[in-house]
Every structure is written in C-alpha cells, then in structure tokens.
Design a protein around this motif. Structure first.
Motif, short mmCIF file in Angstrom:
data_model
loop_
_atom_site.label_atom_id
_atom_site.label_comp_id
_atom_site.label_asym_id
_atom_site.label_seq_id
_atom_site.Cartn_x
_atom_site.Cartn_y
_atom_site.Cartn_z
N LEU A 55 35.88 39.10 49.81
CA LEU A 55 35.82 40.32 50.63
C LEU A 55 36.62 40.08 51.91
CD1 LEU A 55 32.04 41.39 50.46
CD2 LEU A 55 33.97 42.39 49.20
N ILE A 86 32.18 36.83 45.49
CA ILE A 86 33.43 37.59 45.36
C ILE A 86 34.20 37.53 46.68
CG2 ILE A 86 32.69 39.22 43.58
CD1 ILE A 86 32.22 41.28 45.87
N SER A 121 29.51 42.83 43.58
CA SER A 121 29.73 43.83 44.65
C SER A 121 28.54 44.80 44.70
CB SER A 121 31.05 44.57 44.45
OG SER A 121 31.11 45.14 43.17
N GLY A 122 27.96 45.09 43.55
CA GLY A 122 26.77 45.97 43.53
C GLY A 122 25.60 45.33 44.24
N GLU A 139 45.69 41.73 45.27
CA GLU A 139 44.38 41.32 44.76
C GLU A 139 44.48 40.81 43.34
OE1 GLU A 139 41.16 44.02 45.01
OE2 GLU A 139 41.32 44.24 47.19
N ARG A 140 43.84 39.70 43.10
CA ARG A 140 43.63 39.19 41.75
C ARG A 140 42.22 38.63 41.71
NH1 ARG A 140 47.44 41.62 41.02
NH2 ARG A 140 49.31 41.27 39.78
N THR A 152 33.41 45.58 54.40
CA THR A 152 33.13 46.85 53.73
C THR A 152 33.22 46.58 52.24
OG1 THR A 152 33.98 48.14 55.56
CG2 THR A 152 33.90 49.23 53.43
N VAL A 153 32.14 46.84 51.53
CA VAL A 153 32.09 46.48 50.11
C VAL A 153 31.88 47.73 49.25
CG1 VAL A 153 29.63 45.82 50.29
CG2 VAL A 153 30.98 45.00 48.38
N ARG A 154 32.73 47.82 48.23
CA ARG A 154 32.60 48.92 47.27
C ARG A 154 31.94 48.38 46.01
NH1 ARG A 154 37.13 51.48 44.01
NH2 ARG A 154 36.02 53.13 42.96
N PHE A 208 40.17 36.53 54.05
CA PHE A 208 38.96 36.96 53.33
C PHE A 208 37.93 35.85 53.26
CE2 PHE A 208 41.64 34.99 50.13
CZ PHE A 208 40.77 34.32 49.29
N MET A 253 39.47 36.15 41.92
CA MET A 253 39.48 34.84 42.56
C MET A 253 38.17 34.13 42.27
SD MET A 253 41.30 35.59 46.15
CE MET A 253 42.99 36.23 46.14
C1 LIG Z 1 41.58 38.92 48.73
C2 LIG Z 1 40.65 40.01 48.25
C3 LIG Z 1 40.00 40.79 49.18
C4 LIG Z 1 39.14 41.79 48.75
N1 LIG Z 1 38.50 42.54 49.70
C5 LIG Z 1 37.63 43.49 49.32
C6 LIG Z 1 36.93 44.25 50.30
O1 LIG Z 1 37.10 44.07 51.51
N2 LIG Z 1 36.02 45.15 49.84
C7 LIG Z 1 35.81 45.38 48.51
O2 LIG Z 1 34.98 46.23 48.15
N3 LIG Z 1 36.49 44.69 47.56
C8 LIG Z 1 37.37 43.74 47.93
N4 LIG Z 1 38.02 43.01 46.97
C9 LIG Z 1 37.74 43.28 45.54
C10 LIG Z 1 36.41 42.62 45.14
O3 LIG Z 1 36.53 41.22 45.29
C11 LIG Z 1 36.11 42.98 43.68
O4 LIG Z 1 35.73 44.35 43.64
C12 LIG Z 1 34.97 42.14 43.15
O5 LIG Z 1 35.47 40.84 42.90
C13 LIG Z 1 34.38 42.72 41.89
O6 LIG Z 1 33.38 41.82 41.42
P1 LIG Z 1 32.06 42.32 40.66
O7 LIG Z 1 31.31 41.16 40.14
O8 LIG Z 1 31.29 43.25 41.54
O9 LIG Z 1 32.63 43.19 39.51
P2 LIG Z 1 33.33 42.71 38.12
O10 LIG Z 1 32.34 42.96 37.05
O11 LIG Z 1 33.88 41.34 38.27
O12 LIG Z 1 34.49 43.73 38.06
C14 LIG Z 1 34.29 45.12 38.05
C15 LIG Z 1 35.65 45.80 37.96
O13 LIG Z 1 36.46 45.44 39.11
C16 LIG Z 1 37.65 44.79 38.67
N5 LIG Z 1 37.94 43.67 39.59
C17 LIG Z 1 37.24 42.53 39.71
N6 LIG Z 1 37.75 41.75 40.65
C18 LIG Z 1 38.82 42.40 41.14
C19 LIG Z 1 39.79 42.11 42.13
N7 LIG Z 1 39.80 40.97 42.80
N8 LIG Z 1 40.74 43.03 42.36
C20 LIG Z 1 40.76 44.18 41.68
N9 LIG Z 1 39.89 44.52 40.74
C21 LIG Z 1 38.93 43.64 40.47
C22 LIG Z 1 37.37 44.28 37.29
O14 LIG Z 1 38.54 44.18 36.51
C23 LIG Z 1 36.45 45.36 36.76
O15 LIG Z 1 37.18 46.48 36.31
C24 LIG Z 1 38.91 42.02 47.38
C25 LIG Z 1 39.58 41.23 46.43
C26 LIG Z 1 40.45 40.24 46.86
C27 LIG Z 1 41.15 39.41 45.84
#
Ligand SMILES: Cc1cc2nc3c(=O)[nH]c(=O)nc-3n(C[C@H](O)[C@H](O)[C@H](O)COP(=O)(O)OP(=O)(O)OC[C@H]3O[C@@H](n4cnc5c(N)ncnc54)[C@H](O)[C@@H]3O)c2cc1C
Length: 264
Positions: free
Chosen positions: A52, A50, A73-74, A223-224, A65-67, A39, A226
């Motif tokens: 990805l 974040i 993420s937004g 996933e945690r 691909t970002v959700r 990632f 990070m």
């Molecule tokens: C190794 C790794 C690879 C990833 N790859 C992708 C990817 O390819 N595409 C993608 O869309 N997302 C991926 N994610 C998840 C993505 O990183 C989180 O959605 C993002 O960190 C959310 O951050 P935010 O500031 O948008 O939202 P926040 O405000 O930080 O969080 C919004 C919501 O998402 C939850 N959340 C936050 N971080 C994570 C996480 N790491 N895992 C699970 N739930 C989370 C929070 O608890 C909260 O409910 C990945 C995560 C990891 C650890």
C-alpha cells in the motif's frame, strides 16, 4: 525492514463504498520515514500482506487509502480504530518532487492512483515558490468513486472527469487524457507524475511525450503483485526490473519499452 512491526489503527475514514483511509501509529518502534511514492507491506494478521502506498507524510504516522478488492485488502478495509496490523517498509522508489524545482507540474491520477499522488500535490501546494504552474487532472469511473472530494475542492488547479456520470454530475465526462488540453503547462519545462490503471498510464505518458515533455521527466508508478518487497522473490518482475526495488516509480524512458510489449 523484513520483519513486520506492529502499528495500531488510530483513525479510519470511509472514502467510497469500497475504499477507506486508515491512519496507523507505531505501537512501540516506528519505521524509517517514507517518501511520497514509496509503499509499505501491510499485514492483516492471519490473512496476508499487501503493498500500500503512503498517501500522506506525517511524522511517524502512516496513512493509507485501501480499496477492498480481495482477501487482504478487504480485511484491511474492514479494520476499525484500536486494531493492530504488521508493517514493513519503506520500500521502493519515490516521486522525487524536489528534482522538479522550477518546472511546471502535471499530476495525473486515475482512480485509486490519486492516493500515492496526494502527498505530491500537498507538497507542491505547500511550496509554490519552488515550482511553476501546478495542474492536477483526476479521472474516476463514476462520481461515487472519487477520492478525497473535500480536499480536492480546495486544490486550485484540479480538474476532474468521470467515465460514467450520474444524474447529479455537472463536471467533465470522458477519460482523463481529455483534460490534457485544458491544462496550462509548457511541455519542455514540465515534470509529470502519473498513477492509475496501466492503459491510462500508457495513454497519458505517450501523449505527453508526443507533445514534447521529456520522457525522463515523466514519472509513472507501476503495479505488479508483490510478495517479499525486498527484490528476492521475483513476483513483481517486469522485464529487467524488480518493481518492489527498482520501482514502483520509474521514468517513462524506462517504462515505455516494457509497457508496450503485448501481454499474452
Ligand atoms: C507498489 C504498490 C502500491 C499499491 N498501493 C495501493 C494503495 O495505496 N491502495 C490500494 O488500495 N491498493 C494499492 N495497491 C494494490 C494492492 O496491493 C492490491 O489491491 C492488493 O495486493 C490486492 O490483494 P488482495 O489479497 O486484497 O486481493 P487478491 O485476491 O490478491 O486480488 C484481487 C484482485 O486484485 C488484483 N491485484 C492483486 N494485486 C494487485 C496489484 N499489485 N496490482 C494490481 N492488481 C492487483 C488481482 O489480480 C485480482 O484481480 C498497490 C500495489 C502496489 C504494487
């Protein structure tokens, strides 16, 4: 690489209402190549960064691909071609598909979990002589959440199921583990690659191990949250593992005892 390197968005494709695939190209300096399963930390300037996963392997281009689930993420989901982001990486462990040479391959994805697995499927399809049978099992909440639908239609051994069908849906209904019975693989000679929500990982990996797939050959992506991605800050600690460094892809042998602990 601990300092973000500028990359420019060169393409953007909407996948679903809240998910898009973006292609990034280096503005000047390119990062080292990424392997499937690894990632990047992608920084939306002024908002945050974040993790990805890479969802395609294509020279110096990075495809993610970002959700949109929150602030960062937004912001990344809203980017259009021409905008610049900062990128660190590559980080973490990969799927290590080449180690599965000669084995049947079982790829099981839930929701956005298909993103990091897409390069595995592409590489397996590109070298069919290296592997046994390929099965790809995909689960999503609703039909409108399905990713890469056109590409998946071209994958010979892909089966898809949804939790909640709409009136148009003619495919399978139910959780992704219900598709395991329909897959053709020989458990003692199978390598499995699983990514999705944690309950789905637990159910799928547990069932495969129960049916005789070697837990060392079941690889799951965890996933945690990070932060540093370099194994220092401890945000992503899971038992003895720092998932940014020791994961995200680990064997079921390592993951099982950590995921079976009830969260408080
Ligand atoms: C190794 C790794 C690879 C990833 N790859 C992708 C990817 O390819 N595409 C993608 O869309 N997302 C991926 N994610 C998840 C993505 O990183 C989180 O959605 C993002 O960190 C959310 O951050 P935010 O500031 O948008 O939202 P926040 O405000 O930080 O969080 C919004 C919501 O998402 C939850 N959340 C936050 N971080 C994570 C996480 N790491 N895992 C699970 N739930 C989370 C929070 O608890 C909260 O409910 C990945 C995560 C990891 C650890």
């Amino acid at each position: 690489m601990t300092v973000p390197v500028p990359y420019r968005v060169t393409e953007r494709e909407a996948e679903t209402a809240d998910t898009a695939t973006i292609v990034l190209e280096p503005v000047q300096v390119a990062l080292q190549p990424f392997a499937p399963g690894q990632f990047a930390m992608v920084y939306a300037f002024g908002v945050g960064d974040i993790p990805l996963s890479v969802c395609a392997i294509d020279g110096h281009r990075l495809t993610h691909t970002v959700r949109a689930v929150g602030a960062v993420s937004g912001a990344l989901h809203a980017l259009r071609p021409g905008k610049t982001v900062g990128v660190r990486g590559p980080f973490g462990t990969g799927w290590e598909l080449p180690a599965a040479a000669g084995l049947d391959l079982l790829v099981v994805a839930g929701g956005i979990g298909l993103a990091p697995l897409r390069p595995v499927v592409r590489q397996a399809l590109a070298a069919p002589e290296r592997y046994g049978r390929l099965n790809v099992l995909i689960g999503a909440r609703e039909p409108r959440d399905l990713l890469y639908t056109e590409e998946v239609r071209g994958w010979p051994a892909a089966l898809t199921t949804v939790d909640r069908p709409d009136s148009q849906w003619q495919g399978e209904v139910g959780v992704v583990t219900t598709l395991l019975d329909r897959a053709t693989f020989d458990p003692p000679s199978t390598a499995a690659f699983i990514c999705g929500p944690e309950p789905m990982i637990r159910a799928t990996a547990g069932e495969l191990a129960h049916h005789g797939v070697d837990p060392e050959r079941i690889r799951v992506s965890l996933e945690r949250n990070m932060h540093c991605a370099t194994g220092h800050c401890g945000h992503c600690q899971l038992g003895p593992l720092l998932l940014c460094r020791d994961g995200p892809v680990v064997s079921w042998t390592r993951a099982r005892p950590l995921l079976m602990v009830r969260e408080l």
